[in-house]
Design a protein around this motif. Structure first.
Motif, PDB file in Angstrom:
ATOM      1  N   CYS A 296      37.265 -20.354  -6.095  1.00 25.59           N
ATOM      2  CA  CYS A 296      37.874 -21.298  -7.048  1.00 25.59           C
ATOM      3  C   CYS A 296      37.827 -22.725  -6.495  1.00 25.59           C
ATOM      4  O   CYS A 296      38.387 -23.001  -5.434  1.00 25.59           O
ATOM      5  CB  CYS A 296      39.312 -20.893  -7.342  1.00 25.59           C
ATOM      6  SG  CYS A 296      40.103 -22.011  -8.520  1.00 25.59           S
ATOM      7  N   PRO A 297      37.206 -23.647  -7.226  1.00 28.78           N
ATOM      8  CA  PRO A 297      37.065 -25.020  -6.727  1.00 28.78           C
ATOM      9  C   PRO A 297      38.368 -25.821  -6.750  1.00 28.78           C
ATOM     10  O   PRO A 297      38.439 -26.886  -6.135  1.00 28.78           O
ATOM     11  CB  PRO A 297      36.020 -25.634  -7.676  1.00 28.78           C
ATOM     12  CG  PRO A 297      36.143 -24.849  -8.934  1.00 28.78           C
ATOM     13  CD  PRO A 297      36.524 -23.456  -8.513  1.00 28.78           C
ATOM     14  N   VAL A 298      39.376 -25.325  -7.458  1.00 27.98           N
ATOM     15  CA  VAL A 298      40.626 -26.092  -7.540  1.00 27.98           C
ATOM     16  C   VAL A 298      41.809 -25.321  -6.931  1.00 27.98           C
ATOM     17  O   VAL A 298      42.977 -25.603  -7.230  1.00 27.98           O
ATOM     18  CB  VAL A 298      40.922 -26.524  -9.001  1.00 27.98           C
ATOM     19  CG1 VAL A 298      39.869 -27.520  -9.482  1.00 27.98           C
ATOM     20  CG2 VAL A 298      40.992 -25.329  -9.930  1.00 27.98           C
TER      21      VAL A 298
ATOM     22  N   ILE B  57      43.219 -22.295  -7.086  1.00 29.07           N
ATOM     23  CA  ILE B  57      44.212 -21.538  -7.844  1.00 29.07           C
ATOM     24  C   ILE B  57      44.562 -20.234  -7.123  1.00 29.07           C
ATOM     25  O   ILE B  57      45.635 -19.673  -7.342  1.00 29.07           O
ATOM     26  CB  ILE B  57      43.705 -21.315  -9.287  1.00 29.07           C
ATOM     27  CG1 ILE B  57      43.832 -22.634 -10.055  1.00 29.07           C
ATOM     28  CG2 ILE B  57      44.432 -20.181  -9.998  1.00 29.07           C
ATOM     29  CD1 ILE B  57      43.193 -22.678 -11.409  1.00 29.07           C
ATOM     30  N   PHE B  58      43.670 -19.779  -6.232  1.00 28.91           N
ATOM     31  CA  PHE B  58      43.929 -18.543  -5.491  1.00 28.91           C
ATOM     32  C   PHE B  58      44.077 -18.862  -4.009  1.00 28.91           C
ATOM     33  O   PHE B  58      43.320 -19.654  -3.451  1.00 28.91           O
ATOM     34  CB  PHE B  58      42.769 -17.568  -5.683  1.00 28.91           C
ATOM     35  CG  PHE B  58      42.501 -17.238  -7.127  1.00 28.91           C
ATOM     36  CD1 PHE B  58      43.299 -16.345  -7.814  1.00 28.91           C
ATOM     37  CD2 PHE B  58      41.450 -17.851  -7.797  1.00 28.91           C
ATOM     38  CE1 PHE B  58      43.061 -16.055  -9.147  1.00 28.91           C
ATOM     39  CE2 PHE B  58      41.194 -17.571  -9.131  1.00 28.91           C
ATOM     40  CZ  PHE B  58      42.006 -16.666  -9.807  1.00 28.91           C
TER      41      PHE B  58
ATOM     42  N   VAL C 265      41.292 -15.146 -17.226  1.00 22.40           N
ATOM     43  CA  VAL C 265      41.744 -16.528 -17.337  1.00 22.40           C
ATOM     44  C   VAL C 265      42.024 -16.771 -18.819  1.00 22.40           C
ATOM     45  O   VAL C 265      41.147 -16.596 -19.666  1.00 22.40           O
ATOM     46  CB  VAL C 265      40.676 -17.516 -16.824  1.00 22.40           C
ATOM     47  CG1 VAL C 265      41.147 -18.957 -17.017  1.00 22.40           C
ATOM     48  CG2 VAL C 265      40.368 -17.249 -15.349  1.00 22.40           C
TER      49      VAL C 265
ATOM     50  N   LEU D 207      37.523 -23.955 -15.943  1.00 25.86           N
ATOM     51  CA  LEU D 207      36.852 -22.935 -16.764  1.00 25.86           C
ATOM     52  C   LEU D 207      35.437 -22.637 -16.270  1.00 25.86           C
ATOM     53  O   LEU D 207      34.523 -22.396 -17.059  1.00 25.86           O
ATOM     54  CB  LEU D 207      36.835 -23.369 -18.242  1.00 25.86           C
ATOM     55  CG  LEU D 207      38.194 -23.769 -18.829  1.00 25.86           C
ATOM     56  CD1 LEU D 207      38.030 -24.265 -20.257  1.00 25.86           C
ATOM     57  CD2 LEU D 207      39.195 -22.624 -18.770  1.00 25.86           C
TER      58      LEU D 207
ATOM     59  N   CYS E 121      42.466 -25.743 -13.751  1.00 24.73           N
ATOM     60  CA  CYS E 121      41.308 -24.857 -13.993  1.00 24.73           C
ATOM     61  C   CYS E 121      40.239 -25.584 -14.804  1.00 24.73           C
ATOM     62  O   CYS E 121      40.539 -26.193 -15.831  1.00 24.73           O
ATOM     63  CB  CYS E 121      41.770 -23.605 -14.742  1.00 24.73           C
ATOM     64  SG  CYS E 121      40.419 -22.502 -15.209  1.00 24.73           S
TER      65      CYS E 121
ATOM     66  N   ARG F  94      34.348 -20.122 -14.425  1.00 27.35           N
ATOM     67  CA  ARG F  94      34.034 -18.691 -14.388  1.00 27.35           C
ATOM     68  C   ARG F  94      33.660 -18.168 -12.997  1.00 27.35           C
ATOM     69  O   ARG F  94      33.269 -17.016 -12.857  1.00 27.35           O
ATOM     70  CB  ARG F  94      32.889 -18.337 -15.368  1.00 27.35           C
ATOM     71  CG  ARG F  94      33.141 -18.737 -16.794  1.00 27.35           C
ATOM     72  CD  ARG F  94      32.056 -18.235 -17.714  1.00 27.35           C
ATOM     73  NE  ARG F  94      32.076 -16.795 -17.808  1.00 27.35           N
ATOM     74  CZ  ARG F  94      32.704 -16.115 -18.754  1.00 27.35           C
ATOM     75  NH1 ARG F  94      33.369 -16.757 -19.694  1.00 27.35           N
ATOM     76  NH2 ARG F  94      32.673 -14.805 -18.770  1.00 27.35           N
ATOM     77  N   LEU F  95      33.759 -18.981 -11.963  1.00 32.15           N
ATOM     78  CA  LEU F  95      33.369 -18.509 -10.626  1.00 32.15           C
ATOM     79  C   LEU F  95      34.265 -17.357 -10.166  1.00 32.15           C
ATOM     80  O   LEU F  95      33.811 -16.449  -9.462  1.00 32.15           O
ATOM     81  CB  LEU F  95      33.412 -19.664  -9.624  1.00 32.15           C
ATOM     82  CG  LEU F  95      32.333 -20.724  -9.819  1.00 32.15           C
ATOM     83  CD1 LEU F  95      32.566 -21.913  -8.902  1.00 32.15           C
ATOM     84  CD2 LEU F  95      30.950 -20.140  -9.599  1.00 32.15           C
TER      85      LEU F  95
HETATM   86  S1  SF4 Z   1      37.625 -20.411 -14.006  1.00 34.74           S
HETATM   87 FE1  SF4 Z   1      38.459 -19.326 -12.204  1.00 34.74          FE
HETATM   88  S2  SF4 Z   1      37.352 -20.173 -10.445  1.00 34.74           S
HETATM   89 FE2  SF4 Z   1      37.040 -21.607 -12.152  1.00 34.74          FE
HETATM   90  S3  SF4 Z   1      38.677 -23.120 -11.913  1.00 34.74           S
HETATM   91 FE3  SF4 Z   1      39.460 -21.557 -13.315  1.00 34.74          FE
HETATM   92  S4  SF4 Z   1      40.583 -20.079 -12.018  1.00 34.74           S
HETATM   93 FE4  SF4 Z   1      39.275 -21.347 -10.655  1.00 34.74          FE
END
Ligand code: SF4
Length: 78
Positions: free
Chosen positions: A30-32, A34-35, A68, A53, A51, A55-56
């Protein structure tokens, strides 16, 4: 496990969430941020609405493991 922001909610299958390897993959994907992985998965609630969006997280995990949801669009699933 599920966490809700204002615009985005994320749900992760509970069995998968306790898998350290899967937690690591999600935290790296996740680039931001969130995990987070601290032995098991954490959803970082303050980052949910960042997020993009991308999909990574979905690509990094088996189908159906992560959902998501776009709360601003009647909860539609990414
Ligand atoms: S889609 Fe998944 S990987 Fe991408 S920003 Fe949102 S939570 Fe993070």
């Amino acid at each position: 496990m599920r966490a809700d922001g204002t615009f985005i909610a994320v749900e992760v299958d509970d069995t998968a969430a306790s898998d350290p390897e899967l937690a690591r993959k999600l935290s790296e994907a996740c680039p931001v941020d969130i995990f987070a992985a601290n032995g098991k998965l954490e959803i970082v609630e303050k980052n949910l609405d960042e997020c993009v969006l991308c999909r990574l997280c979905l690509d990094a995990t088996p189908a159906g493991t992560v959902k998501v949801m776009k709360l601003y669009d009647e909860g539609s699933i990414l």
